[in-house]
Design a protein around this motif. Structure first.
Motif, PDB file in Angstrom:
ATOM      1  N   ASP A 190     -17.239 -11.892 -27.724  1.00 42.91           N
ATOM      2  CA  ASP A 190     -17.482 -11.287 -26.423  1.00 42.91           C
ATOM      3  C   ASP A 190     -16.402 -11.645 -25.416  1.00 42.91           C
ATOM      4  O   ASP A 190     -16.351 -11.092 -24.317  1.00 42.91           O
ATOM      5  N   ARG A 245     -12.822 -11.782 -20.419  1.00 42.57           N
ATOM      6  CA  ARG A 245     -14.094 -11.179 -20.814  1.00 42.57           C
ATOM      7  C   ARG A 245     -13.851  -9.840 -21.501  1.00 42.57           C
ATOM      8  O   ARG A 245     -13.154  -8.971 -20.974  1.00 42.57           O
ATOM      9  N   ASP A 304     -21.579  -9.040 -19.325  1.00 39.45           N
ATOM     10  CA  ASP A 304     -22.608 -10.066 -19.328  1.00 39.45           C
ATOM     11  C   ASP A 304     -23.927  -9.419 -18.911  1.00 39.45           C
ATOM     12  O   ASP A 304     -24.085  -8.986 -17.769  1.00 39.45           O
ATOM     13  N   ARG A 360     -26.862 -10.858 -18.795  1.00 38.62           N
ATOM     14  CA  ARG A 360     -27.837 -11.792 -18.249  1.00 38.62           C
ATOM     15  C   ARG A 360     -28.019 -11.552 -16.747  1.00 38.62           C
ATOM     16  O   ARG A 360     -27.142 -10.979 -16.103  1.00 38.62           O
ATOM     17  N   ARG A 399     -27.638 -11.701 -13.049  1.00 35.16           N
ATOM     18  CA  ARG A 399     -26.630 -12.261 -12.158  1.00 35.16           C
ATOM     19  C   ARG A 399     -26.882 -11.766 -10.741  1.00 35.16           C
ATOM     20  O   ARG A 399     -27.487 -10.724 -10.531  1.00 35.16           O
ATOM     21  N   SER A 426     -15.282  -6.850 -16.771  1.00 33.88           N
ATOM     22  CA  SER A 426     -14.951  -7.095 -18.173  1.00 33.88           C
ATOM     23  C   SER A 426     -14.345  -5.818 -18.730  1.00 33.88           C
ATOM     24  O   SER A 426     -14.418  -4.745 -18.104  1.00 33.88           O
ATOM     25  N   GLU A 452     -18.347 -17.564 -16.855  1.00 34.11           N
ATOM     26  CA  GLU A 452     -19.697 -17.489 -17.393  1.00 34.11           C
ATOM     27  C   GLU A 452     -20.707 -17.163 -16.303  1.00 34.11           C
ATOM     28  O   GLU A 452     -21.637 -16.384 -16.506  1.00 34.11           O
TER      29      GLU A 452
END
Length: 259
Positions: free
Chosen positions: A56, A140, A144, A146, A148, A158, A254
């Motif tokens: 990733d 990246r 992502d 997740r 945020r 990314s 991250e």
């Protein structure tokens, strides 16, 4: 079918095919690639490309043996930034714009997507040669997914979010290494000027620079040696890449999840 679709995607489980002078070495997930490369460089490895097995993100570091003083060797920082910019440009749709922010932040359509940094053995004097050097980058590839904060998502990006997520980690690594050697050889033959001119062309002059102690830094330019010219507190100063890490923090790729 997209003109930029990778018709022969790389098998991420096989070792990257690198040009002569470079050799790939996988580093398991959970290990710090840059730290691993430093250890290998200190042990005498030259031309070794350590890379993370995660797909990733491109996380890689090249070991080098400088033949010039530290300040000049640090120009490989710019060479690697240009190399990854060229690699992305060669494989991505034309609407994917690559930009730079001093000292080593990589931007995709003005969103933070990665960074380049260098580490080297301590030198005993201005004219002494470092025993080893490592030039590393993280970028990246996948978005992502997740939770945020909106602020984080607006400021970061990314390859996938910019429409280039089809580029595999392995292909990007291979291409970056090829472009890096091209610029390394050009630097050896023509000096830093060609790298300087292209780096400056890609710099995002409107990007906000923030020092570790919370001060805004105004971007002025890049000098002929590769040092950054910035203004903080109304005072202009020259910042060497050897000192930049102590002044500017690396981007947080991250990110912290929203509770």
């Amino acid at each position: 079918m997209s003109l930029f679709y990778e018709t022969d995607p790389a098998d991420e489980h096989t070792q990257p095919q690198l040009p002569p002078l470079l050799q790939a070495e996988a580093v398991g997930q959970g290990s710090d690639v840059h730290t691993k490369a430093i250890a290998r460089a200190a042990a005498g490895a030259v031309g070794l490309v350590c890379y993370s097995s995660r797909t990733d993100m491109l996380d890689m570091a090249v070991t080098l043996a400088p033949e010039v003083p530290a300040a000049q060797a640090a120009q490989m920082h710019h060479a690697l930034m240009i190399a990854i910019g060229d690699a992305i440009g060669a494989a991505s749709p034309p609407e994917v714009s690559v930009g730079y922010q001093f000292p080593g932040t990589l931007l995709l359509n003005r969103g933070v997507a990665g960074y380049v940094r260098v580490s080297m053995a301590p030198a005993s004097g201005d004219d002494s040669l470092p025993a080893w050097m490592v030039a590393g980058l993280r970028l990246r590839i996948a978005a992502d997914d997740r939770p945020r904060s909106l602020e984080y998502r607006m400021a970061n990006s990314s390859l996938e979010e910019e429409g280039a997520g089809f580029i595999s980690r392995t292909r990007l690594l291979e291409s970056c290494c090829r472009h890096f050697l091209v610029w390394l050889h050009r630097w050896e033959g023509e000096g830093f000027r060609p790298l300087h001119d292209l780096w400056v062309k890609r710099v995002d002059k409107e990007a906000v620079l923030m020092t570790r102690d919370g001060q805004n830094a105004e971007w002025i330019g890049l000098d002929e040696e590769g040092c950054g010219l910035v203004k903080t507190g109304g005072k202009a100063q020259v910042i060497s890449l050897l000192d930049a890490d102590a002044i500017f923090a690396l981007p947080e790729l991250e990110g912290a999840e929203v509770p």
